[in-house]
Design a protein around this motif. Structure first.
Motif, PDB file in Angstrom:
ATOM      1  N   ALA A   1       0.793  -1.217   0.000  1.00  0.00           N
ATOM      2  CA  ALA A   1       0.000   0.000   0.000  1.00  0.00           C
ATOM      3  C   ALA A   1       0.824   1.263   0.000  1.00  0.00           C
ATOM      4  CB  ALA A   1      -0.912   0.005   1.218  1.00  0.00           C
ATOM      5  N   GLN A   2       1.901   1.251   0.755  1.00  0.00           N
ATOM      6  CA  GLN A   2       2.629   2.494   0.964  1.00  0.00           C
ATOM      7  C   GLN A   2       4.096   2.174   1.208  1.00  0.00           C
ATOM      8  OE1 GLN A   2       0.985   4.804   4.153  1.00  0.00           O
ATOM      9  NE2 GLN A   2       2.564   6.339   4.078  1.00  0.00           N
TER      10      GLN A   2
ATOM     11  N   GLU B   1      -1.374  -3.379   2.655  1.00  0.00           N
ATOM     12  CA  GLU B   1      -2.625  -2.628   2.545  1.00  0.00           C
ATOM     13  C   GLU B   1      -3.626  -3.194   3.550  1.00  0.00           C
ATOM     14  OE1 GLU B   1      -5.511  -0.182   1.785  1.00  0.00           O
ATOM     15  OE2 GLU B   1      -3.691   0.039   0.602  1.00  0.00           O
TER      16      GLU B   1
ATOM     17  N   ARG C   1      -1.826   0.998   8.011  1.00  0.00           N
ATOM     18  CA  ARG C   1      -2.199   2.410   7.870  1.00  0.00           C
ATOM     19  C   ARG C   1      -2.097   3.133   9.206  1.00  0.00           C
ATOM     20  NH1 ARG C   1      -5.626   0.312   3.984  1.00  0.00           N
ATOM     21  NH2 ARG C   1      -7.260  -0.161   5.483  1.00  0.00           N
TER      22      ARG C   1
END
Length: 141
Positions: free
Chosen positions: A21-22, A39, A44
């Motif tokens: 995701a990041q 993700e 997050r």
């Protein structure tokens, strides 16, 4: 854009590949290493707290661990893993981040969070009690 991304995400899920995701950075001394986060809600929640500086310690010869001030929100993140070298994870009962420097057995209450390169894993393994900073990757303009 969503229509173009959706087939890629679905095919990755169907093929059993992990969707990243990041990208974040881990800083040890003067060196920066990238980490690909997964993700899900817990990854997050970790990324939302960055920048963050932690001090890692050895936990046996299998992992390096660092304690967070507050536990992460797990949400729908997976809560078990088969950790391999370079895996970044979160251990729910103790509220710590861990990086595996050796492969380990299937573990409950272990949330897979991301993956580090061999070089990043080696640097963390050898970092002793140096502060380790995690930060978002700066977007180039």
């Amino acid at each position: 854009m969503r229509k173009k991304l959706l087939p890629f995400v679905l095919s990755a899920l169907l093929m059993g590949e992990t969707v990243m995701a990041q990208t974040i950075e881990m800083i040890i001394g003067e060196q920066a290493f990238t980490i690909e986060l997964l993700e899900h809600d817990a990854a997050r929640a970790f990324a939302d707290r960055l920048p963050m500086t932690l001090t890692f310690e050895n936990f046996g010869s299998t992992e390096r661990i660092a304690y967070l001030k507050q536990s992460l929100t797990i949400g729908s993140a997976p809560t078990s893993a088969d950790p391999k070298v370079g895996d970044l994870a979160y251990y729910i009962p103790w509220g710590n981040i861990c990086v595996f420097v050796k492969d380990f057995r299937h573990s409950e209450d272990l949330v897979p969070m991301g993956k580090m390169s061999f070089e990043a894993t080696k640097a963390l393994k050898e970092s002793g009690n140096q502060p380790v900073t995690f930060r978002p990757v700066e977007k180039k303009q």
